[in-house]
Enzyme design. Structure first.
Site, PDB file in Angstrom:
ATOM      1  N   SER A   1       0.862  -1.178   0.000  1.00 53.91           N
ATOM      2  CA  SER A   1       0.000   0.000   0.000  1.00 53.91           C
ATOM      3  C   SER A   1       0.898   1.228   0.000  1.00 53.91           C
ATOM      4  CB  SER A   1      -0.928  -0.050   1.222  1.00 53.91           C
ATOM      5  OG  SER A   1      -1.900   0.972   1.154  1.00 53.91           O
TER       6      SER A   1
ATOM      7  N   HIS B   1      -2.539  -1.052  -3.481  1.00 54.19           N
ATOM      8  CA  HIS B   1      -3.649  -0.129  -3.286  1.00 54.19           C
ATOM      9  C   HIS B   1      -3.335   1.122  -4.099  1.00 54.19           C
ATOM     10  CE1 HIS B   1      -4.238  -1.968   0.993  1.00 54.19           C
ATOM     11  NE2 HIS B   1      -4.617  -2.790   0.037  1.00 54.19           N
TER      12      HIS B   1
ATOM     13  N   ASP C   1      -4.381  -4.586   5.942  1.00 52.46           N
ATOM     14  CA  ASP C   1      -4.585  -5.500   4.822  1.00 52.46           C
ATOM     15  C   ASP C   1      -3.334  -6.361   4.646  1.00 52.46           C
ATOM     16  OD1 ASP C   1      -5.951  -6.656   2.725  1.00 52.46           O
ATOM     17  OD2 ASP C   1      -5.419  -5.109   1.278  1.00 52.46           O
TER      18      ASP C   1
END
Length: 193
Positions: free
Chosen positions: A16, A43, A136
Site C-alpha cells: 500500500s 492499493h 490489509d
C-alpha cells in the site's frame, strides 16, 4: 476440458502506501528465466492504471500486464491487480476479478488475493507483504502459512509506512523479514532460479 497438471510456483506481493518503491528496487534483480508467476497487488487510484504497468515494465525484462478475467497464470509473467477489483486465484490456476465490497477499506485487497492463492497453491507459493498504512495482508499471510506456503514481510525499519508490516509481524506467522535490497534474491531462491 483440459486440466493443468503442473502450475508454476506463485509469488504474490502486496503493498500500500510506500509499497511501490520496494517493487521498483526488486524487479531489476529478478533472474531469467524465472520459474514462477508473480502477482502484484497495490492499493491505488483508478487513474494510475496504465502508468503503473509502464513504470514496472521499464524496470524489468519480464512481461508486465494487468490481470484479466480467466487468464491462466504462467511462469515469467508479472500480473498486476487492476484498480478497483479484487484479484482472486482460482483452483485451476486462473485469475478472476471481483468488484464486491472493499476489504480493509481496499479494492483490490491484499488479503483476498493472498487467501485465494493459498487455497489454490498451498505450499507452492510465497506471499510478500510490503509497506502500508492499514492491516490489509495480515489475515492473508495467516492463510498462506496455514496452507503451507512461505510468508515474508518487508522490514518495518525500511518501510515508508511501517504500520502494515509491523501488524503482520505481530499477528501472523512470518517466515522471513526482508529489506528491499534482499527481496530479489529471496524471490529467485523461492522460484528455484
Amino acid at each position: 476440458m483440459l486440466l493443468m497438471t503442473t502450475a508454476p510456483y506463485l509469488i504474490v506481493i502486496g503493498g500500500s502506501a510506500g509499497g511501490l518503491q520496494p517493487i521498483l528496487t526488486l524487479l531489476p534483480g529478478l533472474n531469467t528465466p524465472l520459474n514462477a508467476a508473480i502477482i502484484i497487488v497495490l492499493h491505488r487510484q483508478n487513474h494510475y492504471e496504465s502508468v503503473l504497468t509502464e513504470l514496472l515494465s521499464a524496470r524489468t525484462n519480464f512481461p508486465v500486464r494487468e490481470a484479466a478475467e480467466k487468464e491462466p497464470l504462467e511462469s515469467g509473467i508479472i500480473y498486476i491487480a487492476p484498480a478497483d477489483y479484487h484479484l482472486l486465484v482460482e483452483s485451476d490456476h486462473t485469475l478472476s476479478l471481483d468488484d464486491s465490497e472493499k476489504v480493509n477499506f481496499s479494492r483490490p485487497s491484499i488479503d483476498v488475493t493472498f487467501s485465494s492463492a493459498a487455497l489454490a497453491y498451498g505450499s507452492n507459493m510465497t506471499a510478500l507483504l510490503l509497506s502500508g498504512a492499514n492491516t490489509d495482508g495480515t489475515e492473508g499471510l495467516i492463510d498462506v502459512h496455514e496452507a503451507g506456503g512461505t510468508t515474508a514481510v518487508q522490514d518495518p525499519a525500511t518501510a515508508d509506512v511501517d504500520y502494515m508490516p509491523r501488524q503482520a509481524i505481530q499477528l501472523a506467522p512470518v517466515d522471513i523479514i526482508l529489506p528491499p535490497h534482499e527481496m530479489a534474491l529471496f524471490i529467485n531462491e523461492m522460484a528455484g532460479v
